[in-house]
Enzyme design. Structure first.
Site: not given
Ligand SMILES: [Zn+2]
Ligand SMILES: [Zn+2]
Length: 255
Positions: A58-59, A167
């Site tokens: 997710d990065h 986030h």
């Molecule tokens: Zn993350």
């Molecule tokens: Zn992470």
């Protein structure tokens, strides 16, 4: 310098760090490529690098799609070779990165993962999933000792350092914080303010390092109230900083 926050996936934030003189830009933690590519066009900037804080998908999920369109350097911790897609420049503590006329400094902050880094441009800190607004990342690969020492390193930055994390977790982090330090008036005030912002769909990131030091339970191992909360949950717990940090992290894991 201009910083553009890009909401990605469900609750991730990617960022464009733009040198306004040269229009060159770095892309911090692109979870996905499409929204980042659109924003690059809208802002008419020239991307020159991806700065990945750590290897989690997710990065880094947007690296491949961005590299298909733009020629970019890809920075990450040197130990994440093979885990960060397309990495060209493995870096470590103290490395300097140039984006146009901007200079960024690398901090090695393991704990969430073993190869986690942060990037500091002036007083703007991009810290991925290590320090969150009102929270910190889970210990997926590192130890409480590593994470507590990484957070201590970040706390040495100036109070006016802006904390750009990976986030939008502030509201749920504060809900937990209230259970361990509910008598901290600054914490209660922040919780109320953040609930109002989230009700309107407004981003609560960045915060400042000062705000984090005053209200983030993962930086407040010296707080008597937090020490008492830890003792109440586990009377045998020690009260040194690492033990308090580890106990609070454990309580949050099952919150
Ligand atoms: Zn993350
Ligand atoms: Zn992470």
């Amino acid at each position: 310098m201009k910083i553009i926050q890009i909401p990605l996936l469900r609750d991730n934030y990617g960022y464009l760090v733009v040198c306004e003189k040269t229009k060159r830009a770095a892309i911090v933690d692109p979870s996905e490529a499409e929204p980042v590519l659109r924003r690059i066009e809208e802002e008419k900037v020239m991307p020159v690098a991806i700065l990945n804080t750590h290897h989690h998908r997710d990065h880094t999920g947007g690296n491949e799609g961005l590299l298909a369109v733009h020629k970019l350097k890809v920075y990450g911790h040197k130990s994440d070779e093979g885990r960060v897609f397309g990495m060209t420049d493995g870096v470590d503590e103290g490395a300097m990165i140039e984006i146009g006329e901007l200079k960024g400094k690398v901090f090695f902050i393991p704990g969430h993962t073993t190869g986690h880094v942060a990037y500091l441009f002036d007083n703007n800190l991009f810290c991925g999933d290590t320090l969150f607004t009102a929270g910190c990342g889970r210990l997926f690969e590192g130890t409480p000792e590593q994470m507590q020492s990484s957070l201590t390193k970040l706390m040495a930055l100036a109070d006016n350092t802006k904390v750009y994390c990976g986030h939008e977790y502030t509201e749920s982090n504060l809900r937990f914080a209230m259970t361990v330090e509910g008598r901290n008036p600054k914490l209660a005030a922040r919780f109320e303010r953040v609930q109002g912002l989230r009700a309107r769909g407004t981003s609560t990131v960045p915060s400042t390092m000062e705000e984090e030091k005053l209200t983030n339970p993962f930086l407040r191992w010296d707080s008597k109230e937090i020490q008492a909360s830890v003792k109440a949950a586990n009377p045998a717990s020690r009260t040194d900083p690492v033990a308090i940090f580890a106990a609070v992290r454990k309580m949050k894991d099952s919150f």
